[in-house]
Write a protein that holds these residues in place. Structure first.
Motif, PDB file in Angstrom:
ATOM      1  N   LEU A  92       0.849  -1.195   0.000  1.00 51.57           N
ATOM      2  CA  LEU A  92       0.000   0.000   0.000  1.00 51.57           C
ATOM      3  C   LEU A  92       0.882   1.241   0.000  1.00 51.57           C
ATOM      4  N   THR A  93       0.685   2.112  -0.986  1.00 49.51           N
ATOM      5  CA  THR A  93       1.397   3.386  -1.045  1.00 49.51           C
ATOM      6  C   THR A  93       0.611   4.429  -0.259  1.00 49.51           C
ATOM      7  N   VAL A  94       1.209   4.992   0.784  1.00 47.16           N
ATOM      8  CA  VAL A  94       0.552   5.958   1.657  1.00 47.16           C
ATOM      9  C   VAL A  94       1.142   7.344   1.371  1.00 47.16           C
ATOM     10  N   PRO A  95       0.405   8.228   0.702  1.00 45.28           N
ATOM     11  CA  PRO A  95       0.934   9.571   0.424  1.00 45.28           C
ATOM     12  C   PRO A  95       0.895  10.450   1.668  1.00 45.28           C
ATOM     13  N   ALA A  96       1.690  11.478   1.683  1.00 42.22           N
ATOM     14  CA  ALA A  96       1.694  12.417   2.807  1.00 42.22           C
ATOM     15  C   ALA A  96       0.476  13.329   2.723  1.00 42.22           C
ATOM     16  N   GLY A  97      -0.038  13.716   3.886  1.00 43.86           N
ATOM     17  CA  GLY A  97      -1.160  14.657   3.928  1.00 43.86           C
ATOM     18  C   GLY A  97      -2.510  14.059   3.630  1.00 43.86           C
ATOM     19  N   GLU A  98      -2.655  12.731   3.660  1.00 41.78           N
ATOM     20  CA  GLU A  98      -3.947  12.074   3.447  1.00 41.78           C
ATOM     21  C   GLU A  98      -4.224  11.154   4.631  1.00 41.78           C
ATOM     22  N   PRO A  99      -4.693  11.719   5.746  1.00 40.66           N
ATOM     23  CA  PRO A  99      -4.891  10.911   6.959  1.00 40.66           C
ATOM     24  C   PRO A  99      -5.928   9.811   6.809  1.00 40.66           C
ATOM     25  N   LYS A 115       6.438  -4.435   6.807  1.00 40.85           N
ATOM     26  CA  LYS A 115       7.649  -3.732   6.389  1.00 40.85           C
ATOM     27  C   LYS A 115       7.313  -2.306   5.960  1.00 40.85           C
ATOM     28  N   VAL A 116       8.259  -1.394   6.206  1.00 32.88           N
ATOM     29  CA  VAL A 116       8.238  -0.037   5.651  1.00 32.88           C
ATOM     30  C   VAL A 116       9.584   0.138   4.961  1.00 32.88           C
ATOM     31  N   PRO A 117       9.654  -0.139   3.651  1.00 28.75           N
ATOM     32  CA  PRO A 117      10.951  -0.170   2.956  1.00 28.75           C
ATOM     33  C   PRO A 117      11.729   1.139   3.038  1.00 28.75           C
ATOM     34  N   GLU A 118      11.039   2.287   3.010  1.00 28.96           N
ATOM     35  CA  GLU A 118      11.737   3.575   3.025  1.00 28.96           C
ATOM     36  C   GLU A 118      12.557   3.771   4.313  1.00 28.96           C
ATOM     37  N   LEU A 119      12.095   3.200   5.402  1.00 26.89           N
ATOM     38  CA  LEU A 119      12.800   3.324   6.685  1.00 26.89           C
ATOM     39  C   LEU A 119      13.641   2.090   7.006  1.00 26.89           C
ATOM     40  N   GLU A 120      13.639   1.107   6.081  1.00 23.90           N
ATOM     41  CA  GLU A 120      14.302  -0.177   6.332  1.00 23.90           C
ATOM     42  C   GLU A 120      13.813  -0.768   7.652  1.00 23.90           C
ATOM     43  N   LYS A 176       1.587   9.618  11.598  1.00 22.40           N
ATOM     44  CA  LYS A 176       0.719  10.797  11.616  1.00 22.40           C
ATOM     45  C   LYS A 176       0.391  11.309  10.211  1.00 22.40           C
ATOM     46  N   GLY A 177       0.942  10.652   9.182  1.00 23.45           N
ATOM     47  CA  GLY A 177       0.660  11.060   7.821  1.00 23.45           C
ATOM     48  C   GLY A 177       1.469  12.245   7.342  1.00 23.45           C
ATOM     49  N   GLU A 178       2.539  12.592   8.057  1.00 22.81           N
ATOM     50  CA  GLU A 178       3.367  13.731   7.671  1.00 22.81           C
ATOM     51  C   GLU A 178       4.424  13.351   6.646  1.00 22.81           C
ATOM     52  N   GLN A 179       4.617  12.064   6.414  1.00 24.49           N
ATOM     53  CA  GLN A 179       5.652  11.604   5.500  1.00 24.49           C
ATOM     54  C   GLN A 179       5.095  10.455   4.667  1.00 24.49           C
ATOM     55  N   ALA A 180       5.349  10.488   3.363  1.00 26.07           N
ATOM     56  CA  ALA A 180       4.911   9.414   2.480  1.00 26.07           C
ATOM     57  C   ALA A 180       5.748   8.158   2.717  1.00 26.07           C
ATOM     58  N   PHE A 181       5.107   7.007   2.609  1.00 29.35           N
ATOM     59  CA  PHE A 181       5.824   5.751   2.807  1.00 29.35           C
ATOM     60  C   PHE A 181       5.053   4.615   2.163  1.00 29.35           C
TER      61      PHE A 181
END
Length: 457
Positions: A92-99, A115-120, A176-181
């Protein structure tokens, strides 16, 4: 059932308990309460168990524990069924600013890895047991658990504690939805799920089943014809098809499963529908994931005009009328304020009752989470009113009108008598297609002059 005793965690568990009670009230499923030992204070607490079905998923057992002595709370999800033939992986792609994306429900089994690949970052199966939560809830729980031993880490190795603090800021920003992941669940048991697959990619981990047999490509004779078509359809659809046909030969050809992507087979035969036209019936099935699909394709030339068919349903007998809905037909029921655009539900051979039931089941599958226990009250009430009205129409407690509008005139509703004109409840009208309709159907740029010339020669 040990868990961090944070306010956020307790509120989440309380919501699960309330959800269990709400599901009991809606579905009539029994809510079992068992006195059990609290692992924190050693006194007896209460565990509530509920067997229910999560919309768009499968049956699960919800367990919510609460201790009145120390206020310890915990929840867990276990699966009532068996291990699935295939594993699954959801991305699932979670964009920033879409709570609102963070509110999507997540079903995680005991053996699933998050897993959250961007944060390893990875949550192994043993870290979080089977849970029913949200994207935000899963990440917030991970943050709370990592913070639990931070003070001890500062005493032992301040540099490691400082590095974890920096990581927790990033993970908390994601929660909190402040960063895309990207949020990934990898489950070899096939028992995990993420709500709403519109932005969610599901990959079936292809575990081929041993011992499956297939008919050879080519054709099968009359003996195997009914078996071949019935294998790719539900009993109701197969019965409707066999009413009109007894094919001498069913053609089979290789295809690809639309659900898991493995090689499958499609079976096809041509039949003639009385009062209608010659049609092509196609049925496919997958031996790996169990996916089944059937389609009805029109035969012959493209009609010059479209057709709108209108049927007034006055009695229960009208529900048994045969209906052929092509994939280019729209469906409308004015009394229900329901309109399905062309392409919805695909091509069907069914009855009026079967069409209405299919519409009801499809809406429940598509909007499962929107009408479940986590739905907003006004959405749930609106759906309940709509479904209640639909059920009344299925019982013919009031007259209603079924309209099939097919730009290619490939749909059909059977008359009650042998004389089509003598059926006062059934009417049809032909109309000229608009330029936009021809454009959608690809007819404006179609050039058949070469084929016409070859046919004439």
């Amino acid at each position: 059932m040990a868990a961090p005793a944070t306010e956020h965690h307790n509120n989440m568990i309380a919501d699960v308990g309330d959800a269990a009670e709400a599901l009991t009230a809606d579905d009539g499923a029994p809510l079992h309460q068992i006195e059990s030992l609290c692992m924190r204070c050693g006194e007896n607490g209460m565990t509530r168990l509920l067997l229910t079905r999560i919309p768009h998923f499968r049956e699960v057992v919800l367990m919510a524990f609460e201790c009145p002595h120390c206020n310890e709370r915990n929840n867990e999800v276990q699966f009532a069924g068996q291990l699935q033939p295939q594993g699954c992986a959801f991305t699932l792609t979670v964009p920033a600013g879409e709570p609102e994306v963070l509110n999507r429900q997540v079903v995680k089994s005991d053996v699933a890895t998050i897993k959250v690949p961007e944060l390893e970052f990875e949550v192994p199966p043993q870290s979080q047991r089977g849970t029913l939560s949200t994207i935000e809830g899963v990440l917030s729980k991970a943050v709370d658990e990592l913070r639990t031993l931070q003070e001890e880490r500062r005493k032992a190795d301040p540099s490691i504690a400082e590095a974890i603090d920096a990581f927790l800021m990033k993970l908390n920003a994601c929660a909190k939805g402040e960063q895309a992941f990207t949020f990934v669940i990898d489950d070899p048991s096939g028992n995990s799920y993420i709500e709403n697959p519109d932005k969610c990619i599901k990959e079936a981990l292809r575990v081929l089943l041993a011992g499956t047999t297939r008919l050879p490509h080519g054709s099968v004779g009359a003996i195997a014809a009914h078996q071949a078509i019935a294998h790719g359809n539900s009993p109701e659809i197969a019965e409707a098809l066999f009413k009109y046909s007894a094919p001498e030969e069913v053609m089979t050809f290789p295809s690809t499963c639309g659900a898991c992507g493995v090689k499958a087979e499609t079976r096809m035969f041509v039949t003639n529908i009385p009062y209608f036209k010659e049609v092509i019936v196609m049925a496919s099935s997958c031996d790996v994931c169990g996916y089944k699909n059937s389609e009805l394709k029109p035969g012959g030339r493209i009609p010059e005009k479209g057709k709108k068919i209108r049927l007034v349903i006055k009695s229960v007998r009208d529900l048994s009328r045969d209906v052929i809905k092509s994939d280019t037909a729209s469906v409308e029921i004015p009394e229900l304020e329901l309109q399905l655009s062309p392409g919805t539900l695909g091509g069907l051979v069914t009855t009026v009752e079967g069409l209405l039931s299919n519409i009801s089941e499809s809406l429940k599958r598509v909007h499962g989470f929107s009408i479940g226990d986590s739905a907003e009250a006004w959405k749930k009430n609106r759906w309940q009113e709509f479904d209640s009205h639909l059920q009344k129409l299925l019982k013919v407690e009031e007259e209603f009108t079924l309209i099939l509008d097919d730009a290619l005139a490939n749909s059909f509703i059977a008359p009650a008598t042998d004389d089509f004109e003598a059926d006062s409840q059934l009417s049809s009208e032909e109309y000229e297609r608009t330029f936009e309709q021809n454009e959608d159907l690809g007819l404006n740029d179609m050039d058949t002059s070469a084929a016409d010339g070859a046919y004439d020669n």
